[in-house]
Design a protein around this motif. Structure first.
Motif, mmCIF file in Angstrom:
data_model
loop_
_atom_site.group_PDB
_atom_site.id
_atom_site.type_symbol
_atom_site.label_atom_id
_atom_site.label_comp_id
_atom_site.label_asym_id
_atom_site.label_seq_id
_atom_site.Cartn_x
_atom_site.Cartn_y
_atom_site.Cartn_z
ATOM 1 N N THR A 48 -15.306 -12.557 -51.172
ATOM 2 C CA THR A 48 -14.216 -13.190 -50.616
ATOM 3 C C THR A 48 -14.233 -13.222 -49.126
ATOM 4 O OG1 THR A 48 -13.029 -12.554 -52.554
ATOM 5 C CG2 THR A 48 -11.805 -13.196 -50.815
ATOM 6 N N PHE A 49 -14.179 -12.090 -48.653
ATOM 7 C CA PHE A 49 -14.204 -11.799 -47.058
ATOM 8 C C PHE A 49 -15.502 -12.675 -46.447
ATOM 9 C CE2 PHE A 49 -11.429 -8.286 -47.830
ATOM 10 C CZ PHE A 49 -10.094 -8.696 -47.153
ATOM 11 N N VAL A 50 -16.809 -12.645 -46.992
ATOM 12 C CA VAL A 50 -17.897 -13.203 -46.648
ATOM 13 C C VAL A 50 -17.552 -14.881 -46.678
ATOM 14 C CG1 VAL A 50 -20.171 -13.884 -47.025
ATOM 15 C CG2 VAL A 50 -19.400 -11.623 -46.849
ATOM 16 N N GLY A 51 -16.523 -15.430 -47.458
ATOM 17 C CA GLY A 51 -16.422 -16.753 -47.551
ATOM 18 C C GLY A 51 -15.367 -17.023 -46.642
ATOM 19 N N ALA A 55 -15.064 -19.467 -43.360
ATOM 20 C CA ALA A 55 -14.110 -20.515 -43.433
ATOM 21 C C ALA A 55 -12.924 -20.636 -42.206
ATOM 22 C CB ALA A 55 -13.476 -20.659 -44.771
ATOM 23 N N PHE A 56 -12.376 -19.612 -42.029
ATOM 24 C CA PHE A 56 -11.537 -19.457 -41.046
ATOM 25 C C PHE A 56 -12.086 -20.139 -39.561
ATOM 26 C CE2 PHE A 56 -9.300 -16.871 -37.732
ATOM 27 C CZ PHE A 56 -7.942 -17.598 -37.846
ATOM 28 N N LYS A 61 -12.096 -24.075 -35.323
ATOM 29 C CA LYS A 61 -12.951 -24.826 -34.276
ATOM 30 C C LYS A 61 -12.569 -26.176 -34.682
ATOM 31 C CE LYS A 61 -16.833 -21.746 -33.531
ATOM 32 N NZ LYS A 61 -18.400 -21.723 -33.641
ATOM 33 N N LEU A 62 -12.238 -26.588 -36.024
ATOM 34 C CA LEU A 62 -12.010 -27.950 -36.429
ATOM 35 C C LEU A 62 -10.639 -28.500 -35.611
ATOM 36 C CD1 LEU A 62 -12.849 -30.478 -37.849
ATOM 37 C CD2 LEU A 62 -11.567 -29.666 -40.023
ATOM 38 N N GLU A 63 -9.685 -27.631 -35.929
ATOM 39 C CA GLU A 63 -8.435 -27.412 -35.376
ATOM 40 C C GLU A 63 -8.598 -27.833 -33.885
ATOM 41 O OE1 GLU A 63 -4.621 -24.922 -34.762
ATOM 42 O OE2 GLU A 63 -4.981 -25.100 -36.948
ATOM 43 N N ARG A 64 -9.433 -27.067 -32.977
ATOM 44 C CA ARG A 64 -9.410 -27.197 -31.737
ATOM 45 C C ARG A 64 -10.046 -28.569 -31.353
ATOM 46 N NH1 ARG A 64 -11.601 -21.234 -30.133
ATOM 47 N NH2 ARG A 64 -9.889 -20.084 -30.560
#
Length: 88
Positions: A48-51, A55-56, A61-64
């Motif tokens: 879960t954390f690796v995913g 993703a975060f 980066k996409l938001e920026r």
């Protein structure tokens, strides 16, 4: 003198070894459990954390990029004499 120093270090090391053995016995007991959730919660958590971490990072980066694109578009509109803000 050296015997005193040795005893000074042996006590914390012995205590750390006991704690390590307790932790190892818990992990072994979980791995040998008959319940799938007890056996699998550590790998599920890791996956879960690796995913989630990539993703975060991707979302941030996409938001920026989106913010930079909006700023660029607002600059272009201002340069053409258009509205100062695109939204609101």
């Amino acid at each position: 003198m050296s015997r005193v120093r040795r005893n000074h270090f042996d006590a914390p090391l012995g205590q750390a070894l006991v704690e390590l053995e307790k932790s190892a016995s818990v992990v072994v007991a979980e791995a040998q459990s008959e319940s799938w959730i007890t056996r699998s919660w550590r790998p599920i958590t890791m996956l879960t954390f690796v995913g989630l971490i990539p993703a975060f990072i991707y979302i941030v980066k996409l938001e920026r990029r989106v913010v930079r694109m909006e700023t660029l578009l607002e600059t272009l509109y201002k340069a053409q004499g258009g509205p100062a803000q695109l939204t609101g």
